[in-house]
Motif scaffolding. Sequence first.
Motif, PDB file in Angstrom:
ATOM      1  N   ALA A  50      25.998  29.583  10.952  1.00 19.88           N
ATOM      2  CA  ALA A  50      24.608  29.148  11.134  1.00 19.88           C
ATOM      3  C   ALA A  50      24.530  28.021  12.154  1.00 19.88           C
ATOM      4  O   ALA A  50      23.604  27.966  12.968  1.00 19.88           O
ATOM      5  CB  ALA A  50      24.016  28.709   9.802  1.00 19.88           C
ATOM      6  N   GLY A  51      25.512  27.120  12.119  1.00 19.51           N
ATOM      7  CA  GLY A  51      25.540  26.028  13.098  1.00 19.51           C
ATOM      8  C   GLY A  51      25.716  26.542  14.511  1.00 19.51           C
ATOM      9  O   GLY A  51      25.033  26.089  15.438  1.00 19.51           O
ATOM     10  N   LEU A  52      26.613  27.506  14.690  1.00 18.29           N
ATOM     11  CA  LEU A  52      26.805  28.083  16.019  1.00 18.29           C
ATOM     12  C   LEU A  52      25.586  28.865  16.477  1.00 18.29           C
ATOM     13  O   LEU A  52      25.213  28.829  17.658  1.00 18.29           O
ATOM     14  CB  LEU A  52      28.041  28.982  16.022  1.00 18.29           C
ATOM     15  CG  LEU A  52      29.382  28.251  15.928  1.00 18.29           C
ATOM     16  CD1 LEU A  52      30.519  29.246  15.806  1.00 18.29           C
ATOM     17  CD2 LEU A  52      29.578  27.328  17.122  1.00 18.29           C
ATOM     18  N   LEU A  53      24.940  29.564  15.552  1.00 18.34           N
ATOM     19  CA  LEU A  53      23.711  30.290  15.878  1.00 18.34           C
ATOM     20  C   LEU A  53      22.611  29.320  16.315  1.00 18.34           C
ATOM     21  O   LEU A  53      21.902  29.574  17.305  1.00 18.34           O
ATOM     22  CB  LEU A  53      23.254  31.122  14.685  1.00 18.34           C
ATOM     23  CG  LEU A  53      22.023  31.988  14.891  1.00 18.34           C
ATOM     24  CD1 LEU A  53      22.303  33.067  15.931  1.00 18.34           C
ATOM     25  CD2 LEU A  53      21.608  32.622  13.578  1.00 18.34           C
TER      26      LEU A  53
ATOM     27  N   ALA B  61      14.347  21.414  13.265  1.00 19.15           N
ATOM     28  CA  ALA B  61      14.343  22.526  12.303  1.00 19.15           C
ATOM     29  C   ALA B  61      15.758  22.853  11.837  1.00 19.15           C
ATOM     30  O   ALA B  61      15.993  23.103  10.650  1.00 19.15           O
ATOM     31  CB  ALA B  61      13.692  23.758  12.926  1.00 19.15           C
ATOM     32  N   ALA B  62      16.721  22.825  12.751  1.00 23.93           N
ATOM     33  CA  ALA B  62      18.115  23.073  12.365  1.00 23.93           C
ATOM     34  C   ALA B  62      18.624  21.972  11.442  1.00 23.93           C
ATOM     35  O   ALA B  62      19.338  22.241  10.465  1.00 23.93           O
ATOM     36  CB  ALA B  62      18.988  23.170  13.613  1.00 23.93           C
ATOM     37  N   SER B  63      18.242  20.739  11.721  1.00 25.70           N
ATOM     38  CA  SER B  63      18.644  19.625  10.852  1.00 25.70           C
ATOM     39  C   SER B  63      18.063  19.798   9.457  1.00 25.70           C
ATOM     40  O   SER B  63      18.746  19.548   8.453  1.00 25.70           O
ATOM     41  CB  SER B  63      18.181  18.292  11.442  1.00 25.70           C
ATOM     42  OG  SER B  63      18.811  18.055  12.678  1.00 25.70           O
ATOM     43  N   LEU B  64      16.815  20.218   9.368  1.00 27.39           N
ATOM     44  CA  LEU B  64      16.200  20.463   8.062  1.00 27.39           C
ATOM     45  C   LEU B  64      16.904  21.593   7.318  1.00 27.39           C
ATOM     46  O   LEU B  64      17.089  21.519   6.095  1.00 27.39           O
ATOM     47  CB  LEU B  64      14.717  20.791   8.224  1.00 27.39           C
ATOM     48  CG  LEU B  64      13.788  19.631   8.533  1.00 27.39           C
ATOM     49  CD1 LEU B  64      12.348  20.136   8.673  1.00 27.39           C
ATOM     50  CD2 LEU B  64      13.869  18.567   7.473  1.00 27.39           C
ATOM     51  N   LEU B  65      17.325  22.613   8.040  1.00 30.48           N
ATOM     52  CA  LEU B  65      18.061  23.714   7.425  1.00 30.48           C
ATOM     53  C   LEU B  65      19.359  23.214   6.796  1.00 30.48           C
ATOM     54  O   LEU B  65      19.664  23.531   5.642  1.00 30.48           O
ATOM     55  CB  LEU B  65      18.368  24.786   8.473  1.00 30.48           C
ATOM     56  CG  LEU B  65      19.319  25.899   8.033  1.00 30.48           C
ATOM     57  CD1 LEU B  65      18.575  26.890   7.148  1.00 30.48           C
ATOM     58  CD2 LEU B  65      19.922  26.583   9.230  1.00 30.48           C
TER      59      LEU B  65
END
Length: 128
Positions: free
Chosen positions: A9-12, A34-38
């Motif tokens: 998910a981090g690479l995506l 948004a990625a940080s919230l995920l």
Amino acid sequence: MSAVKICGAGLLCLVTLLCVRNLRESFAPLLRFAASLLFIGTLIGMISPLVVFGKSIIDKSGISEYGEVIFKALGIAYLTHITSGICRDCGETSIASGVENVGRIEILLLALPLFEEILSLVGVMLSW
């Protein structure tokens, strides 16, 4: 969630962020947020069983006052670390440093009653 899924998910998120940054620079901070919230949501979901287990062990051992302070201090440390990382990613290093300093002071204030108790115990031991 396994570490492989989290890394995937981090690479995506990274690839998506790089593509979006090339197309529209203005959307990059929003996608980063948004990625940080995920990942924060994933972290909260993963840490809750650990907190329940830790609380049960602390309650059984009879050091609930110390354990509570330790858990609060760990929570403050992680929260300030994550927040300062987000601030640094957005280019605001001075705000990140301020958040870290406030977190350190809050942990120190949280531990002051324990220091007082330890010092009183040392005083009692020395008076024997």
